[in-house]
Design a protein around this motif. Sequence first.
Motif, PDB file in Angstrom:
ATOM      1  N   GLY A 254      26.677  -5.037  43.474  1.00 45.90           N
ATOM      2  CA  GLY A 254      25.993  -4.822  44.738  1.00 45.90           C
ATOM      3  C   GLY A 254      26.945  -4.620  45.902  1.00 45.90           C
ATOM      4  O   GLY A 254      28.087  -5.055  45.878  1.00 45.90           O
ATOM      5  N   LEU A 255      26.409  -3.975  46.939  1.00 45.83           N
ATOM      6  CA  LEU A 255      27.219  -3.702  48.117  1.00 45.83           C
ATOM      7  C   LEU A 255      27.473  -4.956  48.941  1.00 45.83           C
ATOM      8  O   LEU A 255      28.549  -5.138  49.511  1.00 45.83           O
TER       9      LEU A 255
ATOM     10  N   GLU B 256      30.319  -6.959  47.647  1.00 46.70           N
ATOM     11  CA  GLU B 256      31.530  -6.166  47.849  1.00 46.70           C
ATOM     12  C   GLU B 256      31.982  -6.264  49.306  1.00 46.70           C
ATOM     13  O   GLU B 256      33.151  -6.499  49.596  1.00 46.70           O
ATOM     14  N   LEU B 257      31.006  -6.132  50.220  1.00 44.30           N
ATOM     15  CA  LEU B 257      31.318  -6.148  51.649  1.00 44.30           C
ATOM     16  C   LEU B 257      31.790  -7.531  52.090  1.00 44.30           C
ATOM     17  O   LEU B 257      32.847  -7.680  52.716  1.00 44.30           O
TER      18      LEU B 257
ATOM     19  N   ASN C  94      34.949  -8.781  49.121  1.00 44.20           N
ATOM     20  CA  ASN C  94      36.162  -7.975  48.934  1.00 44.20           C
ATOM     21  C   ASN C  94      36.664  -7.324  50.220  1.00 44.20           C
ATOM     22  O   ASN C  94      37.858  -7.283  50.461  1.00 44.20           O
TER      23      ASN C  94
ATOM     24  N   VAL D 228      23.529   3.974  50.523  1.00 40.05           N
ATOM     25  CA  VAL D 228      23.661   3.410  49.171  1.00 40.05           C
ATOM     26  C   VAL D 228      22.742   4.151  48.201  1.00 40.05           C
ATOM     27  O   VAL D 228      23.152   4.497  47.085  1.00 40.05           O
TER      28      VAL D 228
ATOM     29  N   SER E 191      29.352  -1.268  37.408  1.00 41.65           N
ATOM     30  CA  SER E 191      30.552  -2.042  37.722  1.00 41.65           C
ATOM     31  C   SER E 191      30.624  -2.257  39.238  1.00 41.65           C
ATOM     32  O   SER E 191      29.694  -1.909  39.960  1.00 41.65           O
ATOM     33  N   THR E 192      31.752  -2.804  39.708  1.00 45.61           N
ATOM     34  CA  THR E 192      31.897  -3.125  41.128  1.00 45.61           C
ATOM     35  C   THR E 192      31.493  -1.948  42.012  1.00 45.61           C
ATOM     36  O   THR E 192      31.798  -0.805  41.708  1.00 45.61           O
ATOM     37  N   PHE E 193      30.821  -2.297  43.131  1.00 45.69           N
ATOM     38  CA  PHE E 193      30.320  -1.248  44.010  1.00 45.69           C
ATOM     39  C   PHE E 193      31.469  -0.436  44.600  1.00 45.69           C
ATOM     40  O   PHE E 193      32.479  -0.983  45.036  1.00 45.69           O
TER      41      PHE E 193
ATOM     42  N   TRP F 285      32.331   2.740  47.428  1.00 42.47           N
ATOM     43  CA  TRP F 285      31.711   3.400  48.587  1.00 42.47           C
ATOM     44  C   TRP F 285      31.557   4.897  48.369  1.00 42.47           C
ATOM     45  O   TRP F 285      30.540   5.466  48.721  1.00 42.47           O
TER      46      TRP F 285
END
Lengths: 319, 309
Positions: free
Chosen positions: A157-158, A161-162, A165, B58, B72-74, B76
């Motif tokens: 998910g975003l 991540e936001l 990370n 998104v 896997s990891t988002f 951009w």
Amino acid sequence: MTVSLRRDAPRSRSGRLLQRIRKGGLPYLFLLPALLLELLVHFVPMIFGILISFKQLTLFFIRNWTGAPWAGLGNYRLVVDVHGAIGSALLHSFVVTCAFTVLAVGLSWLFGTVAAILTQDSFRGRGALRTIFLTPFALPVYASVIIWAFMFQYNNGLVNELLHNVLGITSRPSFWLIGHNSFFALVIISIWRNWPFAFLCVMAGLQGIPRDLYEASAIDGAGIWQQIRRITMPSLRAVNQVLVLVLFLWTFNDFTTPFVLFGASAPSPADVVSIHIYNASFINWNFGEGSAMSVLMLIFLLLVTAVYLLGTSRRRNNA
Amino acid sequence: MPSGLGAGAARRAGPRRRGRGRGRGRGRGLMAPPPSFIWTRRIVLTLLTLFALIPVYVMVSSSLKPLQDVTSTFRWIPDPLTLSAYHDIWFTVPLGRYFLNSLIVSTSAAAASVAVAIFAAYAVSRYGFRGKRIFTTAVLATQMFPGILFALPLFLIFVSIGNATGIPLYGSRGGLIITYLTFSLPFAIWMLTSYFESVPRALDEAALVDGCGPVRALFRVVIPAALPGIIAVTIYAFMTAWGEVLFASVMTNNTTRTLAVGLADYSTQNNVYWNQIMAASLVVSVPVVAGFLLMQRYLVAGLTSGAVK
């Protein structure tokens, strides 16, 4: 109409009477389809719903639901007994719903009002901004909730991540759709969905404020912040009265958001009343209990609405 | 966030102009606002733009990724880009059938709702009659009912009507159309009343003097004059039906299932096809978003006249 009346004038007295009935009945005739449909889909089912709340309607009786035994106040006694399992779960769900509604309505209203006031003057790009701001409201609810569900995923998910990370706010990724965070996920989605509506209504309200008021106050030396406080906000009172009420009712009754986000059973911190009742009715197949809960919610909403309208109207009249 | 930045930059580049002489209420003062106001505006509007657009971004970007990139990891920026999700969505679940069902149900419900609302709004705006206040209040009060309270009774009533008369309301599109048309009806009546009020009475009175009946006056004079409003309300009614979930999940069966319920099918498989879900979300959103953005002007106009009253 005038002409046809004149044409009928020389006719008998009974003809004129018929004419009058036709004329007086006409608005009712126009209303009839709307009235019948509202009765069929809203009022009659609601009365049935209230009846069912006094019955022991379980899956066993669903084929012959009129034959289900009466329960008297049994269902109500069960769902308001805060020491029993069912009652305490409902109370918890009610508290969650109230917290959810207050947060979501308050922030939706705030975002919408701020955005509308800041875009009141024309500047380049204002039209584009309006379109952007209204987009969340234009998307079908289920599509937006699905998008947010994806953004709230643990691994891919975003949001994680936001926060984890990119910004490094959280020390490790969090779960958003289970546990305590699920409440905030619900609030955020609800705000995202509803603030454009507040924006739209306040924007419409702002157009009703006469320009002279601002000009006169500017001549008197009022700055923009003072104008907002002294002219804009008081002028919006009528719009706000309706807007906040509509937002409140929508948010409190919102079923789609939790249902699409969590499925038929929401995690306990986000177990709002609408999904709780759905669960009691369609998953546990106890429609009598579910209906009793819905009736209690309806009474609560009626009370809040009445008190709210009385309170705000009085304040408006005094002002 | 390329799109968000774009809008922000366009706004920042724009010098402030006062919207002078463009009707009442546009523009605020005679003086340019102080820097504190301009900076507040820039910051707040940029944040709100990001908030509004990130989910849209998104959706679009994820729909262009292959499956392994959304599990896997988002990331951009989608790389590599692929349109395969837009092809696959039609075969993973019967999206075409859901789409057609939604289209039939929403179009019929919107058309019927507006037709019914036109007559009701005409009565409310042009006639004084006993019970007018009760009617308008009762119609708005239906907005207050929790859907869950009448979902089950309505379901039972539809089943009973079906058993008694043989008219299949449960599980059919017809039942869903009737339900949805009443959902948008209160708002449609309310908006159309305010549109009709803005049509000068002298116009339809003149038509009446010329010998038209009230119904012909409505069709010849009032409806053409309020046409933009009617279109706006139709689109709104369409959107209401298009996005409804609770009754769609209770009242439909496999053949009549609509998009609102059908989209969930993508995630009941062993794999959650997030790229396809995002592509499908985009595809089902395009009709309503386009319609809504086209009519927003009229919607604001209708709300304004309602608010001024």
